[in-house]
Motif scaffolding. Structure first.
Motif, PDB file in Angstrom:
ATOM      1  N   THR A  31      12.813   6.135  -5.022  1.00 30.50           N
ATOM      2  CA  THR A  31      12.737   6.600  -5.548  1.00 30.50           C
ATOM      3  C   THR A  31      10.318   6.736  -4.706  1.00 30.50           C
ATOM      4  OG1 THR A  31      14.008   7.549  -6.995  1.00 30.50           O
ATOM      5  CG2 THR A  31      11.394   8.415  -6.768  1.00 30.50           C
ATOM      6  N   ILE A  32      10.489   7.639  -3.813  1.00 28.00           N
ATOM      7  CA  ILE A  32       8.928   7.640  -3.743  1.00 28.00           C
ATOM      8  C   ILE A  32       8.290   8.547  -3.899  1.00 28.00           C
ATOM      9  CG2 ILE A  32       7.316   7.841  -1.258  1.00 28.00           C
ATOM     10  CD1 ILE A  32       8.644   6.363   0.311  1.00 28.00           C
ATOM     11  N   ASN A  33       6.901   8.692  -5.193  1.00 24.23           N
ATOM     12  CA  ASN A  33       6.578   9.662  -4.936  1.00 24.23           C
ATOM     13  C   ASN A  33       4.997   9.796  -4.523  1.00 24.23           C
ATOM     14  OD1 ASN A  33       8.132  10.238  -7.053  1.00 24.23           O
ATOM     15  ND2 ASN A  33       7.481   8.809  -7.998  1.00 24.23           N
ATOM     16  N   PHE A  89       3.088   2.521   5.388  1.00 23.86           N
ATOM     17  CA  PHE A  89       3.785   1.381   4.658  1.00 23.86           C
ATOM     18  C   PHE A  89       4.585   0.534   4.523  1.00 23.86           C
ATOM     19  CE2 PHE A  89       1.464   5.591   2.882  1.00 23.86           C
ATOM     20  CZ  PHE A  89      -0.269   5.288   2.975  1.00 23.86           C
ATOM     21  N   ASN A  90       4.656  -0.879   4.549  1.00 22.88           N
ATOM     22  CA  ASN A  90       6.086  -1.172   4.059  1.00 22.88           C
ATOM     23  C   ASN A  90       5.945  -1.896   2.872  1.00 22.88           C
ATOM     24  OD1 ASN A  90       5.545  -2.455   7.072  1.00 22.88           O
ATOM     25  ND2 ASN A  90       3.878  -3.639   6.105  1.00 22.88           N
ATOM     26  N   LEU A  91       7.391  -1.701   2.484  1.00 28.90           N
ATOM     27  CA  LEU A  91       7.668  -1.400   0.824  1.00 28.90           C
ATOM     28  C   LEU A  91       7.657  -2.899   0.619  1.00 28.90           C
ATOM     29  CD1 LEU A  91      10.579   1.398   1.594  1.00 28.90           C
ATOM     30  CD2 LEU A  91       8.336   1.416   0.765  1.00 28.90           C
ATOM     31  N   ASN A  92       7.803  -2.348  -0.727  1.00 32.38           N
ATOM     32  CA  ASN A  92       7.953  -3.988  -1.098  1.00 32.38           C
ATOM     33  C   ASN A  92       8.990  -4.069  -1.891  1.00 32.38           C
ATOM     34  OD1 ASN A  92       8.287  -6.022  -3.017  1.00 32.38           O
ATOM     35  ND2 ASN A  92       6.602  -5.904  -3.923  1.00 32.38           N
ATOM     36  N   LEU A  93      10.278  -4.960  -1.351  1.00 29.06           N
ATOM     37  CA  LEU A  93      11.913  -4.871  -1.831  1.00 29.06           C
ATOM     38  C   LEU A  93      12.452  -5.100  -3.154  1.00 29.06           C
ATOM     39  CD1 LEU A  93      13.195  -4.486   1.177  1.00 29.06           C
ATOM     40  CD2 LEU A  93      12.445  -2.590   0.258  1.00 29.06           C
ATOM     41  N   THR A  94      11.301  -5.513  -4.068  1.00 29.72           N
ATOM     42  CA  THR A  94      11.868  -6.154  -5.041  1.00 29.72           C
ATOM     43  C   THR A  94      11.395  -5.064  -6.029  1.00 29.72           C
ATOM     44  OG1 THR A  94       9.795  -6.295  -5.737  1.00 29.72           O
ATOM     45  CG2 THR A  94      10.693  -8.414  -4.910  1.00 29.72           C
ATOM     46  N   GLY A  95      12.812  -5.013  -7.511  1.00 24.46           N
ATOM     47  CA  GLY A  95      12.915  -4.041  -7.978  1.00 24.46           C
ATOM     48  C   GLY A  95      11.854  -4.141  -8.827  1.00 24.46           C
ATOM     49  N   GLY A  96      11.893  -2.691  -9.256  1.00 24.06           N
ATOM     50  CA  GLY A  96       9.996  -2.398  -9.656  1.00 24.06           C
ATOM     51  C   GLY A  96       9.442  -1.159  -9.887  1.00 24.06           C
ATOM     52  N   HIS A 142       6.086   0.697  -7.861  1.00 21.19           N
ATOM     53  CA  HIS A 142       4.849  -0.288  -7.041  1.00 21.19           C
ATOM     54  C   HIS A 142       4.466   1.288  -6.127  1.00 21.19           C
ATOM     55  CE1 HIS A 142       7.360  -3.591  -6.688  1.00 21.19           C
ATOM     56  NE2 HIS A 142       8.672  -2.778  -6.370  1.00 21.19           N
ATOM     57  N   SER A 143       3.058   0.156  -6.251  1.00 21.78           N
ATOM     58  CA  SER A 143       2.064   2.091  -5.960  1.00 21.78           C
ATOM     59  C   SER A 143       1.504   1.424  -3.639  1.00 21.78           C
ATOM     60  CB  SER A 143       0.819   2.085  -7.087  1.00 21.78           C
ATOM     61  OG  SER A 143       0.926   2.249  -7.905  1.00 21.78           O
ATOM     62  N   PHE A 144       1.010   2.984  -3.654  1.00 20.26           N
ATOM     63  CA  PHE A 144       0.305   2.916  -2.630  1.00 20.26           C
ATOM     64  C   PHE A 144      -0.784   3.580  -1.807  1.00 20.26           C
ATOM     65  CE2 PHE A 144       3.674   5.923  -1.636  1.00 20.26           C
ATOM     66  CZ  PHE A 144       2.888   6.693  -1.727  1.00 20.26           C
ATOM     67  N   THR A 145      -1.721   2.752  -1.414  1.00 18.44           N
ATOM     68  CA  THR A 145      -2.583   3.714  -0.610  1.00 18.44           C
ATOM     69  C   THR A 145      -3.392   3.353  -0.016  1.00 18.44           C
ATOM     70  OG1 THR A 145      -3.336   3.024  -3.021  1.00 18.44           O
ATOM     71  CG2 THR A 145      -5.255   3.711  -0.917  1.00 18.44           C
ATOM     72  N   SER A 146      -3.780   4.653   1.251  1.00 23.96           N
ATOM     73  CA  SER A 146      -3.858   4.080   2.836  1.00 23.96           C
ATOM     74  C   SER A 146      -5.181   4.098   3.056  1.00 23.96           C
ATOM     75  CB  SER A 146      -3.252   5.627   3.680  1.00 23.96           C
ATOM     76  OG  SER A 146      -4.410   6.690   3.111  1.00 23.96           O
ATOM     77  N   SER A 147      -5.332   3.510   4.398  1.00 21.57           N
ATOM     78  CA  SER A 147      -7.103   3.138   4.323  1.00 21.57           C
ATOM     79  C   SER A 147      -7.509   4.589   3.580  1.00 21.57           C
ATOM     80  CB  SER A 147      -6.804   2.765   5.542  1.00 21.57           C
ATOM     81  OG  SER A 147      -6.665   3.402   6.377  1.00 21.57           O
ATOM     82  N   GLY A 148      -8.342   4.208   3.415  1.00 16.67           N
ATOM     83  CA  GLY A 148      -9.708   5.489   3.373  1.00 16.67           C
ATOM     84  C   GLY A 148      -9.587   6.794   2.494  1.00 16.67           C
ATOM     85  N   ASN A 149      -8.206   5.948   1.575  1.00 22.13           N
ATOM     86  CA  ASN A 149      -7.435   6.514   0.049  1.00 22.13           C
ATOM     87  C   ASN A 149      -7.977   7.561   0.438  1.00 22.13           C
ATOM     88  OD1 ASN A 149      -7.473   4.629  -1.383  1.00 22.13           O
ATOM     89  ND2 ASN A 149      -9.844   4.928  -1.847  1.00 22.13           N
ATOM     90  N   THR A 150      -6.745   8.511   1.446  1.00 22.47           N
ATOM     91  CA  THR A 150      -6.515   9.718   1.731  1.00 22.47           C
ATOM     92  C   THR A 150      -4.627  10.242   1.454  1.00 22.47           C
ATOM     93  OG1 THR A 150      -5.745   9.000   4.229  1.00 22.47           O
ATOM     94  CG2 THR A 150      -7.525   9.980   3.708  1.00 22.47           C
ATOM     95  N   THR A 177      -2.154   8.173  -1.879  1.00 22.63           N
ATOM     96  CA  THR A 177      -1.573   7.445  -2.679  1.00 22.63           C
ATOM     97  C   THR A 177      -0.590   7.847  -3.096  1.00 22.63           C
ATOM     98  OG1 THR A 177      -2.701   8.690  -4.740  1.00 22.63           O
ATOM     99  CG2 THR A 177      -3.943   6.997  -2.997  1.00 22.63           C
ATOM    100  N   GLY A 178       0.397   6.685  -3.942  1.00 26.56           N
ATOM    101  CA  GLY A 178       1.592   7.051  -4.419  1.00 26.56           C
ATOM    102  C   GLY A 178       1.707   6.010  -4.931  1.00 26.56           C
ATOM    103  N   SER A 179       3.192   6.821  -5.787  1.00 21.27           N
ATOM    104  CA  SER A 179       3.980   5.103  -6.067  1.00 21.27           C
ATOM    105  C   SER A 179       5.190   5.637  -5.255  1.00 21.27           C
ATOM    106  CB  SER A 179       3.746   4.810  -7.496  1.00 21.27           C
ATOM    107  OG  SER A 179       3.845   6.395  -8.278  1.00 21.27           O
ATOM    108  N   TYR A 180       6.470   4.174  -5.824  1.00 22.49           N
ATOM    109  CA  TYR A 180       7.690   4.571  -5.081  1.00 22.49           C
ATOM    110  C   TYR A 180       8.571   3.117  -6.109  1.00 22.49           C
ATOM    111  CZ  TYR A 180       6.948   0.682  -2.558  1.00 22.49           C
ATOM    112  OH  TYR A 180       6.676  -0.567  -2.046  1.00 22.49           O
ATOM    113  N   SER A 181       9.691   3.091  -6.516  1.00 20.83           N
ATOM    114  CA  SER A 181      10.965   2.747  -7.171  1.00 20.83           C
ATOM    115  C   SER A 181      11.340   2.037  -6.635  1.00 20.83           C
ATOM    116  CB  SER A 181      11.067   3.085  -8.451  1.00 20.83           C
ATOM    117  OG  SER A 181      11.973   4.441  -8.227  1.00 20.83           O
TER     118      SER A 181
END
Length: 141
Positions: free
Chosen positions: A4-6, A41-48, A50-58, A60-64
């Motif tokens: 799920t990506i938020n 964004f490359n996804l970290n495929l370990t369980g749990g 994770h957050s992501f931020t683009s360059s310049g902080n334009t 942001t979000g999270s995924y599980s």
């Protein structure tokens, strides 16, 4: 594996079938065909989570990542591998053999049993301590 990506309070469910995944997120310009790439964004495929931020902080979000076992798929895969082994090693193929597969096996969740009278094979889904009884060695046995 389902994720799920938020992003910006919007949730997207994505089913991943392979590793090494990345996603691109675009802003939406209400159908004006001027959507801008917010980031890749490359996804970290370990369980749990994770957050992501683009360059310049334009962006942001999270995924599980939810790693879910699929015992029925494990049994099916094990039956295919068992068939291939016995056919390739011994030429054994009995097209008239059928069996009913039962998941879960509720009487003894930590066991797998056969019942020749009713042509059934039952696989336990385990309990809170043990995993499902669907490994290749159990299915082949």
């Amino acid at each position: 594996m389902p994720i799920t990506i938020n992003a910006n309070a919007i949730a997207y469910r994505i089913l991943l079938n392979t590793g090494n995944c990345s996603v691109e997120i675009y802003d939406e310009d209400n159908g004006l065909n001027q959507d801008d790439l917010m980031g890749s964004f490359n996804l970290n495929l370990t369980g749990g989570s994770h957050s992501f931020t683009s360059s310049g902080n334009t962006c942001t979000g999270s995924y599980s990542i939810k790693l879910q076992a699929n015992p029925a798929l494990d049994v099916y895969w094990g039956l295919q591998k068992s068939y291939d082994y016995f056919f390739n090693q011994f030429g054994y193929r009995n097209a008239h053999t059928t069996a009913n597969i039962n998941l879960p096996y509720s009487f003894y969740p930590n066991n797998a049993v056969t019942n020749p009278t009713f042509s059934t094979i039952s696989f336990g889904l385990g309990d809170n301590i043990k995993k499902p009884y669907t490994s290749l060695d159990i299915v082949e046995h």
